[in-house]
Scaffold this active site. Structure first.
Site, PDB file in Angstrom:
ATOM      1  N   ASN A 120      61.337  27.300  -6.945  1.00 49.00           N
ATOM      2  CA  ASN A 120      61.339  26.133  -7.827  1.00 49.00           C
ATOM      3  C   ASN A 120      61.511  26.655  -9.249  1.00 49.00           C
ATOM      4  OD1 ASN A 120      60.777  23.920  -9.396  1.00 49.00           O
ATOM      5  ND2 ASN A 120      58.637  23.712  -8.749  1.00 49.00           N
ATOM      6  N   LYS A 168      61.949  25.165 -11.942  1.00 49.24           N
ATOM      7  CA  LYS A 168      61.406  24.287 -12.986  1.00 49.24           C
ATOM      8  C   LYS A 168      62.423  24.165 -14.133  1.00 49.24           C
ATOM      9  CE  LYS A 168      56.866  25.435 -11.344  1.00 49.24           C
ATOM     10  NZ  LYS A 168      55.445  25.598 -11.565  1.00 49.24           N
ATOM     11  N   HIS A 198      55.644  17.145  -6.644  1.00 48.23           N
ATOM     12  CA  HIS A 198      55.102  18.360  -7.248  1.00 48.23           C
ATOM     13  C   HIS A 198      53.988  17.971  -8.223  1.00 48.23           C
ATOM     14  CE1 HIS A 198      54.731  21.950  -9.680  1.00 48.23           C
ATOM     15  NE2 HIS A 198      55.256  22.603  -8.649  1.00 48.23           N
ATOM     16  N   GLU A 220      53.278  18.894 -11.069  1.00 49.86           N
ATOM     17  CA  GLU A 220      53.712  18.662 -12.457  1.00 49.86           C
ATOM     18  C   GLU A 220      54.316  17.273 -12.612  1.00 49.86           C
ATOM     19  OE1 GLU A 220      55.990  22.273 -12.848  1.00 49.86           O
ATOM     20  OE2 GLU A 220      54.124  23.397 -12.710  1.00 49.86           O
ATOM     21  N   GLU A 262      49.895  23.088  -2.396  1.00 52.13           N
ATOM     22  CA  GLU A 262      49.853  23.784  -3.677  1.00 52.13           C
ATOM     23  C   GLU A 262      48.590  23.399  -4.434  1.00 52.13           C
ATOM     24  OE1 GLU A 262      53.956  25.129  -5.092  1.00 52.13           O
ATOM     25  OE2 GLU A 262      53.721  23.065  -5.729  1.00 52.13           O
ATOM     26  N   GLY A 312      50.943  28.515 -11.584  1.00 54.90           N
ATOM     27  CA  GLY A 312      51.247  29.076 -12.898  1.00 54.90           C
ATOM     28  C   GLY A 312      50.050  29.719 -13.586  1.00 54.90           C
ATOM     29  N   SER A 370      51.142  30.607  -7.579  1.00 56.25           N
ATOM     30  CA  SER A 370      51.070  32.023  -7.954  1.00 56.25           C
ATOM     31  C   SER A 370      51.370  32.975  -6.799  1.00 56.25           C
ATOM     32  CB  SER A 370      49.715  32.348  -8.592  1.00 56.25           C
ATOM     33  OG  SER A 370      49.551  31.600  -9.787  1.00 56.25           O
TER      34      SER A 370
END
Ligand code: PGA
Length: 257
Positions: A9, A11, A97, A99, A167, A173, A213
């Site tokens: 991904n 991003k 996701h 985010e 996730e 991250g 991560s």
């Protein structure tokens, strides 16, 4: 047996030349890896889908998108529809996701529609779920995962084109990864929930990726878990060498499922 899916991904990273160079690096490195045992997917930003797609032609690497609008087409300034992504060569779309949930307010009902749009217009979906640190510390991990599954997944979803990504938000991250036990435990719970919806046999064949991560150093441990069927990789997919090392770990541990 479930074939692991290792997805990058990207991003909102990489300019055009960097995107092409990354994907060429992955392609070159893949020559030394048994790609029959793993599915590899890259999800670049929208503007580079076509260019990355052409650079990938003839290689086993698949192309995916990071998001999509739920309508087939329409007056939705700034949005991208699933049929456009299909036309651009995508086979997967990431939906839900954390985010998107956190910064763009995407929640159950909207995600329910997005997952159906991806399937209706012929692509596969990676549906992301995961708890925040606060939720984990309050002992609510399973309740949160259950809600995120129940809000979006049901028998009308084509399980053959569904991948679920676990996730934990606190691991995305942050450099903080779930332990192999924490991840495996969550995956078993998710598979059990999916079994309640689709039936146990179908759930046994469904792929559940881990994300948060994932790095070359921890990939083998995570991917070696019985119920972890690949990785959704953010930071470490931006360097070909790291992404390739994660793919190699998936190949090395494949067959343990
Ligand atoms: P990360 O991102 O690997 O950088 O933690 C994972 C993701 O957001 O899918």
């Amino acid at each position: 047996m479930r074939k692991p899916l290792v997805a990058g991904n990207w991003k909102m990273f990489k300019l055009r030349a960097e995107a092409i160079s990354l994907v060429k690096g992955i392609q070159d490195g893949l020559k030394g890896i048994d790609t029959g045992k793993v599915e590899v997917l890259v999800c670049p930003p929208y503007p580079w889908l076509e260019a990355v797609g052409s650079a990938l032609r003839g290689s086993p690497i698949l192309l995916g998108a990071q998001n999509a609008h739920e309508a087939k087409e329409g007056a939705f300034t700034g949005e991208v529809a699933v049929p456009m992504l299909k036309d651009a060569g995508c086979s997967y779309v990431i939906i839900g996701h954390s985010e998107r949930r956190q910064h763009f307010g995407e929640r159950g009902d909207r995600l329910h529609r997005k997952v159906r749009a991806v399937l209706e217009y012929g692509l596969k979906v990676i549906y992301c779920i995961g708890e925040t640190l606060e939720e984990r510390e309050a002992g609510r991990t399973e309740a949160v995962l259950e809600r995120q599954i129940d809000e979006v997944l049901a028998t009308d979803v084509d399980a053959a084109r569904l991948v679920v990504a676990y996730e934990p938000v606190w691991a995305i991250g942050t450099g903080r990864t779930a332990t192999t036990d924490q991840a495996q435990q969550a995956h078993v719970f998710i598979r059990g929930k999916l079994g309640g919806i689709f039936g146990l046999q179908v759930a046994q064949g469904l792929r559940i990726q881990y994300g948060g991560s994932v790095k070359p150093a921890n990939a083998a441990g995570l991917l070696g878990q019985k119920d972890i069927d690949g990785a959704l990789v953010g930071g470490a997919c931006l360097a070909a060498g790291d992404f390739l090392a994660i793919i190699a770990a998936a190949v090395a541990t494949a067959g343990g499922a």
